[in-house]
Scaffold this motif. Structure first.
Motif, short mmCIF file in Angstrom:
data_model
loop_
_atom_site.label_atom_id
_atom_site.label_comp_id
_atom_site.label_asym_id
_atom_site.label_seq_id
_atom_site.Cartn_x
_atom_site.Cartn_y
_atom_site.Cartn_z
N SER A 196 0.99 -1.28 0.02
CA SER A 196 -0.03 0.15 0.14
C SER A 196 1.06 1.30 -0.07
O SER A 196 1.32 1.61 1.10
N TRP A 197 0.97 1.84 -1.33
CA TRP A 197 2.03 2.56 -1.42
C TRP A 197 1.30 4.00 -2.30
O TRP A 197 0.94 3.87 -3.16
N GLN A 198 2.00 5.24 -1.70
CA GLN A 198 1.18 6.43 -2.38
C GLN A 198 2.54 7.52 -2.36
O GLN A 198 3.23 7.71 -1.32
N ARG A 199 2.78 8.25 -3.61
CA ARG A 199 3.79 9.27 -3.29
C ARG A 199 3.30 10.28 -4.35
O ARG A 199 2.98 9.88 -5.53
N THR A 200 3.61 11.48 -4.04
CA THR A 200 3.68 12.46 -5.11
C THR A 200 4.93 13.18 -5.70
O THR A 200 5.73 13.37 -4.88
#
Length: 135
Positions: free
Chosen positions: A114-118
């Protein structure tokens, strides 16, 4: 004047909702839970003005709709399945702020992801993540 402003806002909201729903409607696999060793990858623009996504299965399988599945799986293998450890594809990028957000949800090698990056822009995303988010 008020009516036209309200109408424009409703039209903009409708277009945004349609743009967000389109990838899910076009991809039958997006409605199902990610399979074992499968990741649902998405990239979206600033304020979710657009979004696109693919299913990546490693090793590359017939259900994977990632255009560079073999390369993306090799990059994930090199990173031990951790998107923060991707070897990337270093390049020079303009100092332009047009943020994009990348996410990875599902399982890789039996482990939940579960990964998120801007990122500042799409070029920086490509530089840091290589073929994984190149779709």
């Amino acid at each position: 004047m008020i009516v036209s402003t309200v109408a424009r806002r409703l039209a903009a909201a409708s277009l945004t909702a349609a743009a967000l729903a389109a990838p899910l409607l076009m991809s039958p696999t997006a409605h199902a839970a990610a399979p074992d060793d499968g990741l649902l990858l998405t990239v979206s623009g600033s304020d979710d003005t657009w979004i696109r996504g693919v299913l990546l299965e490693c090793p590359s399988a017939s259900g994977s709709n990632h255009p560079q599945a073999a390369e993306a799986c090799a990059a994930l293998n090199a990173a031990g399945g951790d998107p923060d450890g991707l070897p990337g594809d270093p390049r020079r990028c303009a100092h332009l702020y047009e943020p994009v957000t990348a996410t990875a949800e599902g399982q890789y090698d039996g482990r939940p992801v579960s990964w998120q990056r801007t990122f500042a822009n799409a070029c920086v995303l490509a530089s840091v993540t290589g073929p994984v988010f190149r779709f």
